[in-house]
Scaffold this active site. Structure first.
Site, mmCIF file in Angstrom:
data_model
loop_
_atom_site.group_PDB
_atom_site.id
_atom_site.type_symbol
_atom_site.label_atom_id
_atom_site.label_comp_id
_atom_site.label_asym_id
_atom_site.label_seq_id
_atom_site.Cartn_x
_atom_site.Cartn_y
_atom_site.Cartn_z
ATOM 1 N N LYS A 75 153.266 -74.031 -78.823
ATOM 2 C CA LYS A 75 153.878 -74.551 -77.593
ATOM 3 C C LYS A 75 154.780 -73.477 -77.022
ATOM 4 C CE LYS A 75 154.010 -78.512 -75.306
ATOM 5 N NZ LYS A 75 153.061 -79.621 -75.380
HETATM 6 N N1 GLU Z 1 150.459 -79.678 -72.740
HETATM 7 C C1 GLU Z 1 149.428 -80.553 -73.177
HETATM 8 C C2 GLU Z 1 149.796 -81.194 -74.503
HETATM 9 O O1 GLU Z 1 150.936 -81.268 -74.856
HETATM 10 C C3 GLU Z 1 148.081 -79.867 -73.191
HETATM 11 C C4 GLU Z 1 147.927 -78.772 -74.164
HETATM 12 C C5 GLU Z 1 146.622 -78.004 -74.034
HETATM 13 O O2 GLU Z 1 145.785 -78.400 -73.258
HETATM 14 O O3 GLU Z 1 146.483 -77.012 -74.750
HETATM 15 O O4 GLU Z 1 148.990 -81.719 -75.199
#
Ligand code: GLU
Length: 476
Positions: A107
């Site tokens: 993240k």
């Molecule tokens: N930000 C989204 C999540 O927390 C999508 C992450 C992604 O598609 O890699 O799942």
């Protein structure tokens, strides 16, 4: 207000993980390996804007590399901090494992308020952040693939992809360095709506299981259920819209930054969204009762609550008063570990974040595969499929004629049957299949083990088991 004795978001995630892992019998060393966050990179960089150098702080945290690339969004918000990014990276690991996307968890975040900057300034900031991450392989098609999250969207992903490709001009898979891109820049149909769509599919699947519906003290179908949505951003908006338009749910309350609105006859989601876009908030909206303390609406009676904004909105101080019998966590971590315990004791059924909002990363997976295969889904098969359907329709009509029947296949059936699946249909089908499959795996654990009290622990058990298997296969 959340109480000061509330654990941090990361501690909350750890507490939930610990509750599940205690039921696994895995060796402590392996448990620790799975629990810890592998690395968090912090970068401070300066960008010359408005005649001055502004310094920004960004993070990219890699929780687990049992599979690579690692995957997870990049968030733009002033609340971004290392603790939060690490908690979110851990959730990505378990989320990806649960829905069987072949990724580790990561993240990122940038501490800024995107509303304070003009578009060209945002581009400069984003490109610089992308440069800092890409040069350390923290953006890379085979190692680390970011995506949108709160405060970011297609626009930022397009800049990131372009920045990576400028730095790696000979990488033929460069577009796969990030997902959530616009369609014309290597994106995939249905990615913007994917997380909200996933929430809808998750609820549809939940309501296919009568025992689970009964466990929440509800009955019947999804149809007509009263829903409260907290946060009308990308996820909350799409979930609410699809549930209202396609499943006949009644959106009785919407909570936003500046308060909430309530209407027991049901709110028109698009109308509310247009109002927010024009007026900056829900206050003054003419077709609902305005409540300035939006959080108070979390305690209203309803059938389904969808927290779709920030983490920690249901906490030690308000959990006991939350009346919703079913909560689906469209946001990451909206219920603190303490609140989770209070709600569990009350019998509230919680469809956990790592499953409920996995629609985004699932469709990101499809986009990444599309980028690596350099071809749009359905491009080869669609017309061939249509031609075969046409053969059958013609033959059936011929046989009906020959039998002297006056009836033919109806025009509407023929049209629906004839059309072959394009990319959007295939993405929806893949997402629906993923959400159904993951729910069934999770509920099987919940229903078959006396020591598993809730869906969250069941979800963790499935994910932890899969991550453990990957580590074992690597010889750890
Ligand atoms: N930000 C989204 C999540 O927390 C999508 C992450 C992604 O598609 O890699 O799942």
């Amino acid at each position: 207000m959340a109480r000061s004795d509330e654990p941090s978001f990361r501690d909350s995630v750890n507490m939930m993980f610990n509750r599940a892992v205690a039921l696994t019998g895995l060796p402590p060393g392996l448990v620790e390996k799975i629990r810890v966050c592998n690395a968090t990179y912090t970068v401070r960089f300066g960008v010359r804007l408005r005649g001055d150098i502004h310094t920004f702080t960004g993070y990219r945290s890699v929780h687990s590399e049992h599979m690579e690339p690692v995957k997870g969004g990049i968030r733009y918000a002033t609340s971004v901090n290392q603790n939060e990014v690490e908690a979110l990276a851990a959730l990505m690991t378990f989320k990806c494992a649960l829905v069987e996307t072949p990724f580790g968890g990561s993240k990122g975040g940038l501490c800024l308020d995107p509303r304070e900057w003009e578009e060209h300034e945002m581009e400069q900031i984003t490109r610089r952040f992308a440069y800092e991450l890409a040069k350390r392989d923290l953006i890379n098609p085979s190692q680390n693939v970011p995506a949108p999250d709160m405060g970011t969207g297609e626009r930022e992903m397009a800049w990131i992809a372009d920045q990576y490709m400028r730095m790696n001009t000979t990488d033929i898979n460069g577009r796969a360095c990030v997902t959530g891109k616009p369609l014309n820049a290597g994106g995939i149909a249905g990615r913007v709506e994917a997380t909200g769509r996933g929430v809808q599919y998750a609820l549809q699947e939940f309501f296919r299981h009568k025992d689970d519906v009964a466990a929440a003290g509800l009955d019947g179908k999804l149809d007509g259920k009263r829903v409260i949505v907290q946060g009308l951003g990308n996820v909350g908006y799409h979930a609410a819209k699809f549930l209202a338009d396609e499943d006949s749910c009644k959106i009785i309350a919407i909570i936003e930054r500046d308060g909430g609105i309530c209407n027991y006859d049901g709110l028109d989601v698009d109308d509310v969204r247009d109002w927010i876009a024009a007026h900056g908030g829900v206050s003054g909206y003419p077709h609902g009762d305005y409540v300035s303390d939006g959080a108070a609406l979390l305690e209203y009676e309803c059938d389904i609550m969808i927290p779709a904004a920030l983490e920690g909105v249901i906490h030690l101080s308000n959990a006991a008063r939350v009346k919703a019998p079913l909560i689906i966590e469209a946001a990451n971590g909206p219920i603190t570990a303490g609140a989770d315990e209070i709600l569990r004791k009350k019998g509230t059924i919680i469809i956990p974040d790592m499953y409920a909002n996995a629609g985004g990363v699932t469709v990101s997976y499809f986009e990444w595969v599309k980028n690596l295969s350099h071809i749009r889904f359905g491009r080869m098969q669609r017309r061939q499929e249509e031609a075969r359907h046409q053969l059958l329709v013609d033959e059936l009509n011929r046989v009906m004629d020959a039998a002297g029947l006056s009836e033919h296949l109806s025009e509407s059936f023929t049209q629906r049957y004839l059309s072959g699946a394009g990319e959007l249909e295939l993405v929806r089908s893949g997402l629906d299949d993923t959400m159904r499959g993951a729910y069934q795996t999770m509920r099987e654990v919940w229903r078959s083990r006396d020591d598993v009290e809730d869906l969250r622990v069941a979800a963790y058990l499935v994910s932890i088991g899969r991550v453990a298997d990957s580590y074992r296969a690597k010889g750890l």
